[in-house]
Design a protein around this motif. Structure first.
Motif, mmCIF file in Angstrom:
data_model
loop_
_atom_site.group_PDB
_atom_site.id
_atom_site.type_symbol
_atom_site.label_atom_id
_atom_site.label_comp_id
_atom_site.label_asym_id
_atom_site.label_seq_id
_atom_site.Cartn_x
_atom_site.Cartn_y
_atom_site.Cartn_z
ATOM 1 N N TYR A 283 11.542 1.232 -0.202
ATOM 2 C CA TYR A 283 10.343 1.362 -1.029
ATOM 3 C C TYR A 283 10.056 2.834 -1.297
ATOM 4 N N ARG A 284 9.345 3.056 -2.401
ATOM 5 C CA ARG A 284 8.883 4.405 -2.726
ATOM 6 C C ARG A 284 7.447 4.319 -3.239
ATOM 7 N N PRO A 285 6.689 5.406 -3.114
ATOM 8 C CA PRO A 285 5.321 5.384 -3.639
ATOM 9 C C PRO A 285 5.333 5.135 -5.147
ATOM 10 N N LYS A 286 4.403 4.298 -5.606
ATOM 11 C CA LYS A 286 4.327 4.012 -7.038
ATOM 12 C C LYS A 286 3.909 5.246 -7.813
ATOM 13 N N LEU A 287 3.042 6.060 -7.179
ATOM 14 C CA LEU A 287 2.590 7.287 -7.814
ATOM 15 C C LEU A 287 2.929 8.483 -6.936
ATOM 16 N N PHE A 288 3.378 9.558 -7.550
ATOM 17 C CA PHE A 288 3.633 10.806 -6.826
ATOM 18 C C PHE A 288 2.458 11.751 -7.077
ATOM 19 N N GLU A 289 1.828 12.178 -6.006
ATOM 20 C CA GLU A 289 0.698 13.103 -6.133
ATOM 21 C C GLU A 289 1.215 14.519 -6.342
ATOM 22 N N GLN A 290 0.768 15.163 -7.402
ATOM 23 C CA GLN A 290 1.252 16.501 -7.739
ATOM 24 C C GLN A 290 0.769 17.568 -6.749
ATOM 25 N N GLU A 291 -0.358 17.322 -6.116
ATOM 26 C CA GLU A 291 -0.901 18.249 -5.126
ATOM 27 C C GLU A 291 -0.922 17.584 -3.756
ATOM 28 N N LYS A 292 -0.909 18.402 -2.714
ATOM 29 C CA LYS A 292 -0.944 17.870 -1.349
ATOM 30 C C LYS A 292 -2.204 17.029 -1.139
ATOM 31 N N ILE A 293 -2.001 15.830 -0.589
ATOM 32 C CA ILE A 293 -3.120 14.942 -0.300
ATOM 33 C C ILE A 293 -3.885 15.490 0.906
ATOM 34 N N LYS A 294 -5.189 15.638 0.753
ATOM 35 C CA LYS A 294 -6.010 16.168 1.833
ATOM 36 C C LYS A 294 -6.452 15.045 2.771
ATOM 37 N N LYS A 295 -6.420 15.351 4.040
ATOM 38 C CA LYS A 295 -6.836 14.376 5.047
ATOM 39 C C LYS A 295 -8.350 14.260 5.053
ATOM 40 N N THR A 296 -8.838 13.034 5.082
ATOM 41 C CA THR A 296 -10.273 12.790 5.272
ATOM 42 C C THR A 296 -10.462 12.123 6.619
ATOM 43 N N GLU A 297 -11.498 12.511 7.331
ATOM 44 C CA GLU A 297 -11.661 12.098 8.728
ATOM 45 C C GLU A 297 -11.848 10.598 8.892
ATOM 46 N N LYS A 298 -12.619 9.966 8.048
ATOM 47 C CA LYS A 298 -13.006 8.587 8.306
ATOM 48 C C LYS A 298 -12.463 7.602 7.269
ATOM 49 N N GLN A 299 -11.830 8.099 6.256
ATOM 50 C CA GLN A 299 -11.370 7.218 5.179
ATOM 51 C C GLN A 299 -9.864 7.013 5.269
ATOM 52 N N PRO A 300 -9.412 5.761 5.392
ATOM 53 C CA PRO A 300 -7.969 5.519 5.470
ATOM 54 C C PRO A 300 -7.286 5.848 4.138
ATOM 55 N N LEU A 301 -6.012 6.199 4.231
ATOM 56 C CA LEU A 301 -5.237 6.495 3.035
ATOM 57 C C LEU A 301 -4.417 5.279 2.657
ATOM 58 N N GLN A 302 -4.469 4.872 1.436
ATOM 59 C CA GLN A 302 -3.688 3.745 0.957
ATOM 60 C C GLN A 302 -2.671 4.235 -0.070
ATOM 61 N N ILE A 303 -1.427 3.855 0.142
ATOM 62 C CA ILE A 303 -0.360 4.233 -0.783
ATOM 63 C C ILE A 303 0.298 2.961 -1.288
ATOM 64 N N GLU A 304 0.287 2.750 -2.571
ATOM 65 C CA GLU A 304 0.936 1.575 -3.143
ATOM 66 C C GLU A 304 2.432 1.850 -3.273
ATOM 67 N N LEU A 305 3.233 0.936 -2.754
ATOM 68 C CA LEU A 305 4.685 1.101 -2.751
ATOM 69 C C LEU A 305 5.340 0.117 -3.716
ATOM 70 N N GLN A 306 6.486 0.518 -4.228
ATOM 71 C CA GLN A 306 7.284 -0.380 -5.050
ATOM 72 C C GLN A 306 8.741 -0.296 -4.623
ATOM 73 N N PRO A 307 9.504 -1.362 -4.833
ATOM 74 C CA PRO A 307 10.904 -1.365 -4.369
ATOM 75 C C PRO A 307 11.734 -0.293 -5.062
ATOM 76 N N THR A 308 12.679 0.271 -4.337
ATOM 77 C CA THR A 308 13.650 1.187 -4.923
ATOM 78 C C THR A 308 14.820 0.385 -5.490
ATOM 79 N N LYS A 309 15.678 1.044 -6.216
ATOM 80 C CA LYS A 309 16.841 0.366 -6.795
ATOM 81 C C LYS A 309 17.797 -0.059 -5.683
ATOM 82 N N ASP A 310 18.318 -1.277 -5.774
ATOM 83 C CA ASP A 310 19.298 -1.791 -4.813
ATOM 84 C C ASP A 310 20.685 -1.296 -5.244
ATOM 85 N N ILE A 311 21.157 -0.225 -4.610
ATOM 86 C CA ILE A 311 22.387 0.437 -5.049
ATOM 87 C C ILE A 311 23.602 -0.468 -4.904
#
Length: 409
Positions: A283-311
Motif C-alpha cells: 500500500y501507499r498513501p493516497k495523498l503525498f503531503e508536500q510539507e512535513k506533517i506536524k505532530k499534534t498532541e491529542k489528535q490522531p493522524l489518519q492516512i488513507e492508503l491505496q494498493p500499489t501495483k502488483d509487479i
C-alpha cells in the motif's frame, strides 16, 4: 556420475592437511586426473605425518609444495604462482585447525598464503572428530567461511578413527568429485537474461516519512550473484539497501513500487527468467503531503492508503512474459497454504516461501525456504543466504529447462 566433464582441463590445487583421512587424498587426486583435471598438490607438515609427499607427487605427476619459505620456490614467488594457476582450490581433508586459520586470514604457512592470495573459488571437505565438528567454534568458523563464498563439501557421518560415531568423516573421493563437478558446471545460463528485484520499496508520506519494511535485500543480491556465477546476464532492480553490487551485475536503484514496476517493464522484453524477490510495499498513501506533517498532541493522524501495483502479476500477464517467473512469499502463518494459493493466483512457475519473524526472514544472514512449483516441492533447510541462493538457483535452472524442453518438444 553427472557433470564430470566439467573437470576436464580444470587446474585444481588439492591441499592436504593433517588428518588421519589424508590417505583418501591419494584416491581423490587419482580420480581427478582420470576425469581430465590438471592437479598440483599442497601439503601441510602435519599431513606429511600421515601420507608421504612422494605418494602424492607420483599420483599428481608434479612435485608437492610444502614450505612457504622455500628459497628455490619463493625466488619465483611460488605461493603466488600457485594461487594464480589454480582454477579451483580443494582442501581435502580440511581439519578444524585449517578452518580456523582460513577464518583468521593467516598467511604463515604455504596453504594459508595460497588461499589468501588466490581469486579462485575454494572448497573445503572437513574431516575431524564428531565433537570437534559440532563444537560452537567450528560451526561459527564454517558459517563465516560460507559467507565469504567458500564451499563446504560434507562431512559424512559414521565410524571414526577415534572409535566414536557421528558427523565429521571425510566424504569419499567420488562423492567429493560429484559435488565439486556440480559446483563447476559452466554456463548453464549463458546468453540468458535473468532479472531480479530485491530489497524493500519506500512509499513516501511526506518529505521525511515513508511506509516501508525490514527487507535487507540480502537474498536478492545473493541470487543475483548465483545467477551471474551460472553465466547469466543479470539485471538487479533494487530498492533502498546498503549492499555492494555483485561483480558483473547491472544494478538499477529505485525507491517506490511504481519506480520498480517501470524498471521491470523497461527490461522485460529481453528477460528469460524473472525472480520477484523484492518485498514491495502493498500500500501507499493516497495523498503525498508536500510539507512535513506536524505532530499534534491529542489528535490522531489518519492516512488513507491505496494498493500499489502488483509487479509480479503484471509480469505474468504481460505479452512479454518471461519463460520462467519466480515469486516469493514471506509469511507469519500458514506458509505452504498461502504460498500455494499465490502460485496459482498469480500464475507463477515457482514460488519460494519463508517464515518471517524474530530470527528468520528479513535482516538476518540465514534463512530457509519451502519451494513449490506446479508438480513438485522441495524444502531448503536453514543455511546462509549466499548458499541458499545457490541452492535455489540450481532448482530454478532445473525447472526452467524442464519447462522449456517440454514446450519445445
Amino acid at each position: 556420475m553427472s557433470n564430470v566433464s566439467s573437470l576436464k582441463n580444470k587446474q585444481i590445487v588439492v591441499a592436504v592437511t593433517g588428518s588421519i583421512a589424508a590417505y583418501k587424498a591419494a584416491d581423490l587426486i587419482r580420480r581427478l586426473k582420470e576425469f581430465g583435471a590438471e592437479v598440483r598438490v599442497v601439503m601441510t607438515h602435519g599431513a606429511a605425518e600421515f601420507i608421504t609427499p612422494l605418494t602424492l607427487q607420483t599420483l599428481s605427476g608434479h612435485p608437492v609444495a610444502m614450505t612457504l619459505l622455500d628459497a628455490d620456490e619463493e625466488s619465483a614467488m611460488g605461493h603466488i604462482a600457485l594461487a594464480r594457476w589454480a582454477d579451483w582450490i580443494v582442501i581435502a581433508p580440511a581439519t578444524a585447525d585449517c578452518l580456523s586459520r582460513l577464518v583468521a586470514g593467516r598467511a604463515d604457512d604455504l596453504l594459508s598464503a595460497v588461499c589468501l592470495a588466490t581469486e579462485a573459488p575454494i572448497a573445503v571437505a572437513p574431516a575431524m572428530n564428531n565433537k570437534m565438528w559440532s563444537n560452537t567454534a567450528t560451526q561459527s568458523n564454517l558459517s563465516l567461511l560460507r559467507h565469504r563464498g567458500i564451499h563446504v563439501i560434507g562431512p559424512a557421518s559414521g565410524d571414526q578413527a577415534c572409535g566414536e560415531q557421528g558427523e565429521g568423516r571425510l566424504l569419499e573421493p567420488l562423492a567429493i568429485i560429484e559435488e565439486l563437478s556440480r559446483l563447476m558446471v559452466p554456463g548453464q545460463l549463458i546468453d540468458k537474461h535473468v532479472m531480479i528485484t530485491a530489497g524493500p520499496t519506500y512509499e513516501p508520506i511526506d518529505p521525511v516519512r515513508f511506509i516501508g519494511n525490514r527487507s535487507s535485500g540480502k537474498m536478492g543480491f545473493a541470487l543475483a550473484q548465483a545467477a551471474r556465477e551460472s553465466g547469466a546476464n543479470v539485471t538487479l532492480i533494487s530498492g533502498p539497501v546498503s549492499l555492494t553490487t555483485p561483480t558483473g551485475v547491472k544494478r538499477i536503484d529505485v525507491e517506490t513500487t511504481e519506480q520498480m514496476a517501470n524498471a521491470v517493464d523497461a527490461s522485460l522484453e529481453s528477460c528469460d527468467i524473472f525472480i520477484s524477490c523484492a518485498a514491495v510495499a502493498d500500500y501507499r498513501p493516497k495523498l503525498f503531503e508536500q510539507e512535513k506533517i506536524k505532530k499534534t498532541e491529542k489528535q490522531p493522524l489518519q492516512i488513507e492508503l491505496q494498493p500499489t501495483k502488483d509487479i509480479v502479476s503484471a509480469v505474468t500477464t504481460s505479452h512479454n512474459r518471461p519463460s520462467f517467473v519466480v515469486g516469493f512469499a514471506a509469511e507469519t502463518q500458514n506458509l505452504v497454504e498461502y504460498a500455494q494459493s499465490k502460485l496459482e493466483r498469480k500464475k507463477l512457475d515457482m514460488i519460494a516461501a519463508n517464515w518471517v519473524g524474530q530470527k528468520q526472514g528479513f535482516a538476518v544472514d540465514d534463512n530457509a525456504l519451502h519451494v513449490i512449483w506446479n508438480d513438485g516441492e522441495q524444502t531448503l533447510p536453514l543455511m546462509p543466504k549466499t548458499q541458499l541462493a545457490r541452492e535455489l538457483m540450481t532448482l530454478i535452472i532445473k525447472r526452467f529447462y524442464a519447462k522449456n524442453s517440454i514446450k519445445n518438444s
